[in-house]
Design an enzyme around this catalytic site. Structure first.
Site, PDB file in Angstrom:
ATOM      1  N   ASP A 156       0.953  -1.061   0.042  1.00 34.96           N
ATOM      2  CA  ASP A 156      -0.112   0.009  -0.198  1.00 34.96           C
ATOM      3  C   ASP A 156       0.875   1.369  -0.042  1.00 34.96           C
ATOM      4  O   ASP A 156       2.193   1.168  -0.131  1.00 34.96           O
ATOM      5  CB  ASP A 156      -0.828  -0.197   1.302  1.00 34.96           C
ATOM      6  CG  ASP A 156      -2.323   0.623   0.924  1.00 34.96           C
ATOM      7  OD1 ASP A 156      -2.284   1.606   0.268  1.00 34.96           O
ATOM      8  OD2 ASP A 156      -3.340   0.216   1.821  1.00 34.96           O
ATOM      9  N   ASP A 217     -10.413   2.942  -2.735  1.00 38.76           N
ATOM     10  CA  ASP A 217     -11.083   1.621  -2.087  1.00 38.76           C
ATOM     11  C   ASP A 217     -12.316   1.351  -2.283  1.00 38.76           C
ATOM     12  O   ASP A 217     -13.150   2.170  -2.060  1.00 38.76           O
ATOM     13  CB  ASP A 217     -10.920   1.717  -0.515  1.00 38.76           C
ATOM     14  CG  ASP A 217      -9.207   1.600  -0.115  1.00 38.76           C
ATOM     15  OD1 ASP A 217      -8.447   1.521  -1.251  1.00 38.76           O
ATOM     16  OD2 ASP A 217      -9.154   1.783   1.101  1.00 38.76           O
TER      17      ASP A 217
END
Ligand SMILES: *[C@@H]1O[C@H](CO)[C@@H](O)[C@H](O)[C@H]1NC(C)=O
Length: 407
Positions: A156, A217
């Site tokens: 990430d 997301d």
């Protein structure tokens, strides 16, 4: 001629992209994030906290309920797995309460079931949930992951400068490669550029990563599915050409079987993700999922279209009367090199009938000289009527998913 062209493109993709031999079709698996987030209270929520118990339970279900057999092979641990501090040798360690056996033992458990093991990390100083990040320990962390038997790394990009990510992820990728252990590399740096209106460097992404998160997301709602889908449609001419064996655009997890999508909406997400050649990473409760949702996820005809070895990302071809028509070229080819197609119709209507609508082969770009045999992916029925028009009835916020096999 067409066939040679296709083969040349596939071969060329292999030369320019990351050459670790992995993710030749879109990766499939299960990841905890969207369904379980960062729940760390195992006293209060023993069946839902991010813990080795959760992953063992889900791994067992992936095998016993047919997911592994269908192709879902990676079980991936997302954020919140580690202790808040590194050990005295600066290595990452698993949270001792929630993962008392450690990550190597969990990877062994997963491997013994025939599954592969994925693990989250973050390029920045901290993970998105505030756990230790890798930026000052890139080589050590790559080595640690390899020593635990990790097969898939999701890196990430929280708490990092997006301007140094292209170089930084490439450096981390070199360390992954140097371990000698093949690991799928899932990158996140476009998700820290594209939503801000900055176009990412997809040539660099293909050289470093097997897949990459382009955009926001996913959340547990139809609205979120739509917002991600419409961003990909707006950018499809720029993005789709970068998808192919070994390197994939990733619109984020499947939320089928969770709280937010109806049965019809779940079929719609499956249809779009399959046609986009998206990675199929479920994030759901495999213990309590209802059978009709499980059947969507295990639909063999849908999965075959997603996993088609040409790896061509489908695009939204026509939008009329609030119905979007998606088309993805797939195998088999005709004797003269024309494609077969996955074809999906997604309704954005809310009038409560199955809306009847016609699309011509020409509108959809289906140009096979001798036509197509057309199969309904969800009902399993042949729907071909010998004309060059596809007539469908699409339920509100639902989908019809067809396979047009070239004659
Ligand atoms: C490392 O990179 C080389 C050259 O691209 C490739 O042939 C090899 O398979 C890679 N090894 C691993 C473990 O990823």
């Amino acid at each position: 001629m067409f066939k040679l062209f296709v083969l040349a493109v596939v071969a060329f993709g292999g030369v320019t992209g990351l050459d670790n031999g992995l993710a030749r079709t879109p990766p499939m698996g299960w990841m905890n994030w969207q369904r379980y987030r960062c729940e760390t209270d195992c006293d209060k929520y023993p069946d839902e906290c991010v813990s080795e118990k959760l992953f063992k339970t889900m791994a067992d279900k992936m095998v016993s309920d047919g997911y592994l057999k269908a192709g879902y092979e990676y079980i991936i641990v997302d954020d919140c797995w580690s202790a808040m501090e590194r050990d005295e040798e600066d290595r990452l360690v698993a949270d001792p309460i929630r993962f008392p056996s450690g990550m190597k033992a969990l990877a062994d458990y997963v491997h013994n079931l025939g599954l592969k093991f994925g693990l989250y990390g973050d390029f920045g100083t901290h993970t998105c949930a505030g756990y230790p990040g890798s930026i000052n320990h890139l080589e050590l962390d790559a080595q640690t992951y390899a020593s635990w038997g990790v097969d898939y790394v999701k890196l990430d990009g929280c708490y990092a400068d997006s301007d140094i990510m292209e170089e930084g992820y490439a450096e981390y990728g070199k360390y992954l490669n140097a371990t000698g252990r093949p690991m799928v590399f899932s990158c996140s740096w476009p998700a820290y550029q594209e939503p801000l209106g900055e176009e990412s460097n997809y040539e660099a992404l293909k050289k470093t990563c097997n897949l990459w998160r382009n955009y926001d997301d996913i959340m547990d709602s139809w609205q979120s599915v739509n917002s991600i889908t419409s961003w990909f449609v707006d950018n499809q001419d720029r993005l789709a050409p970068h998808s192919g064996p070994g390197h994939w655009n990733d619109p984020d997890m499947l939320i089928i079987g969770d709280f937010g999508l109806s049965y019809e909406q779940s079929k719609a997400q499956m249809t779009i993700w399959c046609l986009m050649a998206a990675p199929l990473i479920m994030s759901n409760d495999l213990v309590n999922i209802q059978p009709e949702f499980r059947d969507i996820l295990l639909n063999k005809k849908a999965l075959k279209i997603n996993q088609d070895e040409l790896g061509i990302q489908g695009t939204m071809k026509v939008f009329k009367n609030n119905i979007a028509a998606w088309v993805k070229p797939i195998l088999p080819l005709s004797s003269t090199g024309e494609y077969s197609y996955g074809v999906g119709f997604i309704s954005y209507r809310d009038d409560g009938i199955k809306y009847p609508i016609d699309f011509t082969f020409e509108e959809l770009g289906l140009d096979g000289k001798y036509g197509y045999d057309i199969l309904d992916v969800f009902t399993g029925e042949w729907v071909d009527d010998g004309t060059d028009i596809i007539s469908v009835r699409v339920p509100p916020s639902g989908a019809v998913f067809l396979k047009a096999i070239v004659i």
